[in-house]
Design a protein around this motif. Structure first.
Motif, PDB file in Angstrom:
ATOM      1  N   ALA A 173       0.835  -1.196   0.000  1.00 52.46           N
ATOM      2  CA  ALA A 173       0.000   0.000   0.000  1.00 52.46           C
ATOM      3  C   ALA A 173       0.866   1.241   0.000  1.00 52.46           C
ATOM      4  N   LEU A 174       0.192   2.337  -0.143  1.00 53.80           N
ATOM      5  CA  LEU A 174       0.827   3.646  -0.054  1.00 53.80           C
ATOM      6  C   LEU A 174      -0.021   4.484   0.900  1.00 53.80           C
ATOM      7  N   GLU A 175       0.617   5.236   1.757  1.00 50.31           N
ATOM      8  CA  GLU A 175      -0.104   6.107   2.684  1.00 50.31           C
ATOM      9  C   GLU A 175       0.142   7.566   2.299  1.00 50.31           C
ATOM     10  N   TYR A 176      -0.958   8.322   2.167  1.00 53.86           N
ATOM     11  CA  TYR A 176      -0.828   9.753   1.890  1.00 53.86           C
ATOM     12  C   TYR A 176      -1.810  10.510   2.777  1.00 53.86           C
ATOM     13  N   PHE A 177      -1.734  11.829   2.739  1.00 56.62           N
ATOM     14  CA  PHE A 177      -2.492  12.634   3.699  1.00 56.62           C
ATOM     15  C   PHE A 177      -3.422  13.626   2.996  1.00 56.62           C
ATOM     16  N   ASP A 178      -4.597  13.806   3.584  1.00 55.82           N
ATOM     17  CA  ASP A 178      -5.537  14.849   3.201  1.00 55.82           C
ATOM     18  C   ASP A 178      -6.144  15.414   4.488  1.00 55.82           C
ATOM     19  N   ALA A 179      -7.399  15.847   4.453  1.00 59.31           N
ATOM     20  CA  ALA A 179      -8.005  16.432   5.650  1.00 59.31           C
ATOM     21  C   ALA A 179      -9.488  16.117   5.692  1.00 59.31           C
ATOM     22  N   GLN A 180     -10.064  16.196   6.905  1.00 63.28           N
ATOM     23  CA  GLN A 180     -11.489  15.945   7.052  1.00 63.28           C
ATOM     24  C   GLN A 180     -12.161  17.118   7.761  1.00 63.28           C
ATOM     25  N   VAL A 181     -13.502  17.170   7.628  1.00 67.41           N
ATOM     26  CA  VAL A 181     -14.276  18.291   8.142  1.00 67.41           C
ATOM     27  C   VAL A 181     -15.650  17.791   8.558  1.00 67.41           C
TER      28      VAL A 181
END
Length: 579
Positions: A173-181
């Motif tokens: 797998a690959l782990e990346y980042f975003d955001a939640q609201v």
């Protein structure tokens, strides 16, 4: 200058806001009137108000009651749009996401990581890896990173990080980042922010006609859904931010041209957090044949979705079907080591994405339609905006206000890149002092973090209620996530009009507890009723109406077609019809 008093949306202030709107006459019009209280409308009102313009905002139902409370709850760049070569949209969304995290809404938007599973060791690692590398590179252009860089996870590392994945099917797998609201709260906070800058805002105020002087639109005629009163609101410029209701409003305005919007249904389910073991604040994203599947950690739950199917019925009647739920479960189980069943489903919600209709109707899924927004002069004095994505709401607001006022108020630039949303100022100080807050009120770390994420620096106002009445520190009997003080605060400051406004959008009980909030309805009504001036009959009507609404939704969720689902929902409105 912003007014803290104006930011409290109380029953009394609602009348003050209506009086202000009623006072916008032909001789004393508003500078800008916004129709539509979703994220785009609220964002436009906030943008215009911070420019020093006189602003009105009206919404037929509750704030964010449509699409803007039924999203995947992500502020993300849109990784899948890279595959469509939509680089402009992705770059714009990434910039806006980082702005929210770092400056304007750190209390409402927070980083989250996603694991992207590989099923083909070499191809997926090369293809997906190159896409995410580009995604990360676009975040490094001219600014400080708001989230960490991606990383590759080998098979064993992946399973250690996310044990709930199926290690027999998934090779890495690959782990990346975003955001939640919290989407509904975000919109409500935007509305309060607009009010703080003297905007007149009123929910449950339906546009029933558009005012004209020759060819030019110069305001609207509205109906207050609480009293039934009708009155006119005059404005130099009117902005339509109607989402999937755009064409309905354009027809009401008698426009010869306008934006065409394609409605696409997306549904999500919630399951208990312990059903899928994973590292904290880590979700999953994977592609399906029709859409993208997200498994998103949401406090004590997982939000899992979504679907992407055309909706050809009344937008007010959108609902999930049994087949929709089965689709989400089936695709979630394709990546999980232990299957989820219908018994695991705590709640379900459905919404409509407003996608711009292409000039020529495209073949296949509506997911192929671009998400870039368009602003258009529907009629002289009436501008409309549609398309885009949640994350780029601020850019959309800036663009439509720029467009609407370019002749009447030239030289008034947008300030929302630097003006924070209410609750942001002082937030970091509260985070620093959260241990003292927890100790004083007997909160554990989870509850303290939850409260800070919901209220930001406005948490001091909620805690002040507890200081006045210590009984308010108690959680709701059938919804222990939420304090009685939060319910009272919703009535005193967050613009609620009906019981459903509290249960479904200020709290999120319609999909966070198995009874969908029906067990808490009477307790919540007993708290908010006296604040909203309800008598015993009105209180009973609100409770009965909400319970009937949930029963209709459950009936829809047992159906197998959109026709059946829409018919079920049509039999029970979310709120009582008044007067």
């Amino acid at each position: 200058m912003p007014s803290q008093t104006r930011a409290a949306l109380t029953p009394a202030s609602r009348q003050e806001h209506l009086d202000q709107l009623r006072g916008a006459t032909a001789d004393n019009p508003l500078d800008v009137l916004v129709v539509g209280g979703g994220v785009n409308g609220a964002g436009a009102a906030f943008d215009a108000a911070t420019r020093g313009l006189s602003v009105g905002l009206v919404e037929a139902k509750d704030w964010a009651s449509g699409t803007s409370s039924r999203s995947s709850k992500l502020m993300h760049g849109g990784l899948r749009y890279l595959e469509m070569l939509d680089f402009k949209l992705v770059a714009e969304a990434l910039r806006e996401r980082d702005l929210l995290i770092q400056r304007t809404a750190p209390h409402l938007v927070k980083p989250i990581s996603f694991v992207f599973p590989f099923f083909k060791k070499v191809f997926d690692r090369a293809f997906i890896g190159s896409g995410v590398m580009l995604y990360d590179a676009m975040q490094m252009i001219g600014r400080k990173r708001a989230v960490p860089m991606h990383r590759h996870l080998m098979h064993d590392k992946m399973l250690k990080h996310f044990p709930g994945l199926d290690g027999e099917k998934i090779v890495g797998a690959l782990e990346y980042f975003d955001a939640q609201v919290d989407d509904a709260r975000f919109v409500m906070m935007l509305v309060r922010s607009a009010a703080q800058y003297e905007a007149a805002v009123a929910n449950y105020t339906t546009v029933i006609g558009y005012l004209r002087e020759g060819e030019r639109v110069f305001g609207v005629r509205v109906r207050d859904e609480i009293t039934g009163e009708e009155f006119e609101i005059h404005a130099r410029e009117t902005i339509l931010a109607g989402g999937v209701w755009t064409q309905e409003q354009q027809e009401l305005a008698g426009a010869d041209k306008g934006l065409q919007v394609l409605a696409s249904k997306g549904i999500h389910i919630t399951v208990a957090r312990d059903r899928i073991p994973a590292a904290p604040d880590t979700g999953v994203i994977t592609k399906t044949e029709k859409s993208v599947l997200f498994l998103i950690p949401w406090d004590e739950y997982w939000v899992i979705g979504t679907t992407d199917t055309p909706w050809e019925h009344d937008p007010d009647l959108v609902a999930a079907t049994s087949d929709d739920i089965h689709y989400v479960l089936e695709h979630a189980n394709a990546v999980l080591s232990e299957d989820l069943t219908r018994e695991d489903v705590i709640g379900v919600y459905a919404g409509l994405r407003p996608l711009l209709q292409p000039i020529r109707k495209s073949e296949g899924s509506s997911s192929k339609v671009s998400r870039e927004h368009t602003v258009m002069a529907v009629e002289p004095g009436l501008s409309a905006i549609a398309g885009g994505k949640y994350t780029t709401y601020r850019v959309m607001a800036e663009d439509v206000v720029d467009f609407a006022i370019k002749d009447t108020f030239p030289g008034r630039p947008s300030l929302t890149r630097t003006v924070p949303i209410i609750g942001a100022q002082g937030y970091q100080e509260l985070v620093r002092d959260k241990q003292q807050i927890a100790a004083k009120h007997g909160f554990d770390e989870l509850r303290t973090d939850r409260l800070l994420f919901r209220y930001g620096s406005l948490l001091t106002e909620v805690l002040a209620l507890i200081d006045e009445d210590p009984s308010l520190v108690e959680p709701l009997e059938h919804a222990a996530r939420y304090l009685r003080a939060e319910v009272l605060y919703a009535a005193r400051a967050e613009g609620v009009v009906h019981l459903a406004d509290v249960i479904t959008r200020r709290l999120r009980l319609d999909y966070e507890v198995r009874d969908r909030g029906t067990a808490s309805a009477e307790e919540i009504a007993a708290i908010v009723g006296p604040e909203l001036g309800w008598d015993e009959e009105r209180t009973r009507t609100e409770v009965d109406t909400y319970r009937a609404f949930i029963a209709a939704r459950l009936e829809a969720e047992a159906s197998h077609s959109d026709d059946e689902a829409a018919q079920a929902v049509s039999r029970a409105p979310e709120v009582p019809v008044l007067p």
